[in-house]
Scaffold this motif. Structure first.
Motif, PDB file in Angstrom:
ATOM      1  N   ASP A 135       0.865  -1.188   0.000  1.00 12.62           N
ATOM      2  CA  ASP A 135       0.000   0.000   0.000  1.00 12.62           C
ATOM      3  C   ASP A 135       0.901   1.237   0.000  1.00 12.62           C
ATOM      4  O   ASP A 135       1.189   1.807   1.047  1.00 12.62           O
ATOM      5  CB  ASP A 135      -0.909  -0.029   1.227  1.00 12.62           C
ATOM      6  CG  ASP A 135      -1.885   1.142   1.284  1.00 12.62           C
ATOM      7  OD1 ASP A 135      -1.941   1.934   0.319  1.00 12.62           O
ATOM      8  OD2 ASP A 135      -2.589   1.259   2.312  1.00 12.62           O
ATOM      9  N   ALA A 136       1.362   1.620  -1.185  1.00 12.84           N
ATOM     10  CA  ALA A 136       2.420   2.625  -1.335  1.00 12.84           C
ATOM     11  C   ALA A 136       2.062   4.001  -0.775  1.00 12.84           C
ATOM     12  O   ALA A 136       2.961   4.757  -0.395  1.00 12.84           O
ATOM     13  CB  ALA A 136       2.808   2.760  -2.805  1.00 12.84           C
ATOM     14  N   ASN A 137       0.790   4.345  -0.722  1.00 10.70           N
ATOM     15  CA  ASN A 137       0.398   5.669  -0.240  1.00 10.70           C
ATOM     16  C   ASN A 137      -0.079   5.673   1.198  1.00 10.70           C
ATOM     17  O   ASN A 137      -0.777   6.591   1.630  1.00 10.70           O
ATOM     18  CB  ASN A 137      -0.677   6.272  -1.153  1.00 10.70           C
ATOM     19  CG  ASN A 137      -0.104   6.642  -2.497  1.00 10.70           C
ATOM     20  OD1 ASN A 137       1.017   7.131  -2.596  1.00 10.70           O
ATOM     21  ND2 ASN A 137      -0.853   6.380  -3.549  1.00 10.70           N
ATOM     22  N   ASN A 138       0.310   4.665   1.957  1.00 10.29           N
ATOM     23  CA  ASN A 138      -0.079   4.576   3.363  1.00 10.29           C
ATOM     24  C   ASN A 138       0.817   5.521   4.165  1.00 10.29           C
ATOM     25  O   ASN A 138       1.914   5.154   4.585  1.00 10.29           O
ATOM     26  CB  ASN A 138       0.059   3.131   3.846  1.00 10.29           C
ATOM     27  CG  ASN A 138      -0.380   2.952   5.275  1.00 10.29           C
ATOM     28  OD1 ASN A 138      -0.434   3.886   6.064  1.00 10.29           O
ATOM     29  ND2 ASN A 138      -0.677   1.711   5.624  1.00 10.29           N
ATOM     30  N   THR A 139       0.341   6.735   4.362  1.00  6.71           N
ATOM     31  CA  THR A 139       1.167   7.744   5.036  1.00  6.71           C
ATOM     32  C   THR A 139       1.395   7.411   6.507  1.00  6.71           C
ATOM     33  O   THR A 139       2.415   7.818   7.067  1.00  6.71           O
ATOM     34  CB  THR A 139       0.558   9.151   4.897  1.00  6.71           C
ATOM     35  OG1 THR A 139      -0.779   9.139   5.392  1.00  6.71           O
ATOM     36  CG2 THR A 139       0.581   9.607   3.449  1.00  6.71           C
ATOM     37  N   LEU A 140       0.494   6.672   7.124  1.00  5.42           N
ATOM     38  CA  LEU A 140       0.722   6.275   8.515  1.00  5.42           C
ATOM     39  C   LEU A 140       1.911   5.322   8.615  1.00  5.42           C
ATOM     40  O   LEU A 140       2.768   5.472   9.493  1.00  5.42           O
ATOM     41  CB  LEU A 140      -0.528   5.631   9.116  1.00  5.42           C
ATOM     42  CG  LEU A 140      -1.707   6.568   9.367  1.00  5.42           C
ATOM     43  CD1 LEU A 140      -2.924   5.776   9.830  1.00  5.42           C
ATOM     44  CD2 LEU A 140      -1.343   7.631  10.370  1.00  5.42           C
ATOM     45  N   ALA A 141       1.968   4.342   7.719  1.00  2.15           N
ATOM     46  CA  ALA A 141       3.101   3.409   7.722  1.00  2.15           C
ATOM     47  C   ALA A 141       4.393   4.138   7.386  1.00  2.15           C
ATOM     48  O   ALA A 141       5.447   3.864   7.970  1.00  2.15           O
ATOM     49  CB  ALA A 141       2.854   2.264   6.749  1.00  2.15           C
ATOM     50  N   LEU A 142       4.319   5.071   6.454  1.00  2.00           N
ATOM     51  CA  LEU A 142       5.497   5.858   6.071  1.00  2.00           C
ATOM     52  C   LEU A 142       5.983   6.699   7.248  1.00  2.00           C
ATOM     53  O   LEU A 142       7.183   6.757   7.544  1.00  2.00           O
ATOM     54  CB  LEU A 142       5.137   6.735   4.874  1.00  2.00           C
ATOM     55  CG  LEU A 142       6.229   7.319   4.023  1.00  2.00           C
ATOM     56  CD1 LEU A 142       7.194   6.266   3.517  1.00  2.00           C
ATOM     57  CD2 LEU A 142       5.595   8.043   2.845  1.00  2.00           C
ATOM     58  N   ASN A 143       5.061   7.348   7.940  1.00  2.00           N
ATOM     59  CA  ASN A 143       5.401   8.138   9.125  1.00  2.00           C
ATOM     60  C   ASN A 143       6.008   7.250  10.213  1.00  2.00           C
ATOM     61  O   ASN A 143       7.022   7.600  10.828  1.00  2.00           O
ATOM     62  CB  ASN A 143       4.156   8.850   9.650  1.00  2.00           C
ATOM     63  CG  ASN A 143       4.460   9.797  10.790  1.00  2.00           C
ATOM     64  OD1 ASN A 143       5.013  10.875  10.580  1.00  2.00           O
ATOM     65  ND2 ASN A 143       4.120   9.405  12.001  1.00  2.00           N
ATOM     66  N   ASP A 144       5.401   6.078  10.428  1.00  2.00           N
ATOM     67  CA  ASP A 144       5.897   5.182  11.475  1.00  2.00           C
ATOM     68  C   ASP A 144       7.263   4.592  11.113  1.00  2.00           C
ATOM     69  O   ASP A 144       8.113   4.408  11.990  1.00  2.00           O
ATOM     70  CB  ASP A 144       4.874   4.081  11.754  1.00  2.00           C
ATOM     71  CG  ASP A 144       3.631   4.618  12.437  1.00  2.00           C
ATOM     72  OD1 ASP A 144       3.734   5.656  13.128  1.00  2.00           O
ATOM     73  OD2 ASP A 144       2.558   4.020  12.281  1.00  2.00           O
ATOM     74  N   ARG A 145       7.490   4.331   9.814  1.00  3.52           N
ATOM     75  CA  ARG A 145       8.814   3.851   9.420  1.00  3.52           C
ATOM     76  C   ARG A 145       9.850   4.947   9.646  1.00  3.52           C
ATOM     77  O   ARG A 145      10.957   4.681  10.111  1.00  3.52           O
ATOM     78  CB  ARG A 145       8.818   3.387   7.963  1.00  3.52           C
ATOM     79  CG  ARG A 145      10.170   2.779   7.557  1.00  3.52           C
ATOM     80  CD  ARG A 145      10.161   2.239   6.157  1.00  3.52           C
ATOM     81  NE  ARG A 145      10.149   3.314   5.183  1.00  3.52           N
ATOM     82  CZ  ARG A 145      10.189   3.115   3.863  1.00  3.52           C
ATOM     83  NH1 ARG A 145      10.231   1.881   3.368  1.00  3.52           N
ATOM     84  NH2 ARG A 145      10.175   4.136   3.034  1.00  3.52           N
ATOM     85  N   ALA A 146       9.489   6.184   9.341  1.00  2.00           N
ATOM     86  CA  ALA A 146      10.407   7.301   9.585  1.00  2.00           C
ATOM     87  C   ALA A 146      10.753   7.399  11.068  1.00  2.00           C
ATOM     88  O   ALA A 146      11.911   7.635  11.429  1.00  2.00           O
ATOM     89  CB  ALA A 146       9.780   8.607   9.088  1.00  2.00           C
ATOM     90  N   ILE A 147       9.771   7.210  11.922  1.00  2.00           N
ATOM     91  CA  ILE A 147      10.017   7.252  13.362  1.00  2.00           C
ATOM     92  C   ILE A 147      10.983   6.130  13.761  1.00  2.00           C
ATOM     93  O   ILE A 147      11.886   6.337  14.580  1.00  2.00           O
ATOM     94  CB  ILE A 147       8.689   7.179  14.141  1.00  2.00           C
ATOM     95  CG1 ILE A 147       7.895   8.474  13.935  1.00  2.00           C
ATOM     96  CG2 ILE A 147       8.929   6.911  15.627  1.00  2.00           C
ATOM     97  CD1 ILE A 147       6.466   8.419  14.433  1.00  2.00           C
ATOM     98  N   ALA A 148      10.810   4.952  13.166  1.00  2.00           N
ATOM     99  CA  ALA A 148      11.721   3.838  13.466  1.00  2.00           C
ATOM    100  C   ALA A 148      13.134   4.150  12.998  1.00  2.00           C
ATOM    101  O   ALA A 148      14.108   3.868  13.702  1.00  2.00           O
ATOM    102  CB  ALA A 148      11.203   2.546  12.840  1.00  2.00           C
TER     103      ALA A 148
END
Length: 186
Positions: A103-116
């Motif tokens: 799900d390439a546009n999942n901004t929540l996952a993208l934000n959470d990966r950035a936090i990691a």
């Protein structure tokens, strides 16, 4: 309907939204009893366990959801969050990356990966992910705040302050951004 797995799952989700995690887990248990291959109910029960602080049970449920449906982006995302809770940032990033492949546009996952990435000290990778979130959601105050943290951690105080200012402009009562801006004025 006591024999309807979907009804139990939906009611469990409502209980989670209201902070009633034990009641939610009971409904998810019933949904799974009625339909053992109900991947969404396994995922949702895992979320309830995670919110209760029971990471082991949460991970077991996310694993079961992914065994049932190996292409379930939300289960990868949630397992990534549970792994992050444990401090296993590398595996968290792997799962969050897999959620993003699905799900390439999942901004929540993208934000959470950035936090990691930030938790690992890789602020450059964190900033790239926050940049991508902000390309998709130009008014995401949380992403501006989080990117500001990554800039601050790199010692780029002017960029950090600019991001905190933007987060505050978007949400004038955003206490974390106001606090973080104060910490950037060293």
């Amino acid at each position: 309907n006591p024999g309807n797995a979907t009804a139990h799952n939906e009611r469990g989700s409502a209980y989670v939204a209201n902070g009633r995690h034990d009641r939610a887990i009971a409904d998810f248990d019933q949904a799974i009893k009625l339909n053992p291959s109900y991947d969404v109910a396994h995922n949702n029960r895992g979320m309830a366990h995670r919110l209760k602080g029971d990471t082991d049970r949460a991970l077991a449920d996310f694993d079961r959801a992914l065994k049932i449906n190996p292409s379930f982006p939300m289960a990868f995302h949630n397992r990534g969050l549970a792994l992050h809770d444990r401090g296993d940032y590398d595996r968290a990033i792997q799962d969050l990356s897999q959620a993003l492949k699905l799900d390439a546009n999942n901004t929540l996952a993208l934000n959470d990966r950035a936090i990691a990435y930030g938790a690992k000290g890789d602020n450059d990778r964190a900033i790239k992910d926050f940049d991508q979130v902000l390309r998709i959601e130009t008014k995401n105050a949380v992403a501006f705040n989080n990117r500001g943290i990554a800039h601050r951690n790199k010692g780029s105080y002017d960029r950090a302050i600019a991001d905190f200012d933007q987060a505050i402009k978007l949400n004038s009562s955003y206490a974390a951004a106001i606090y973080n801006r104060g910490t950037a004025f060293h």
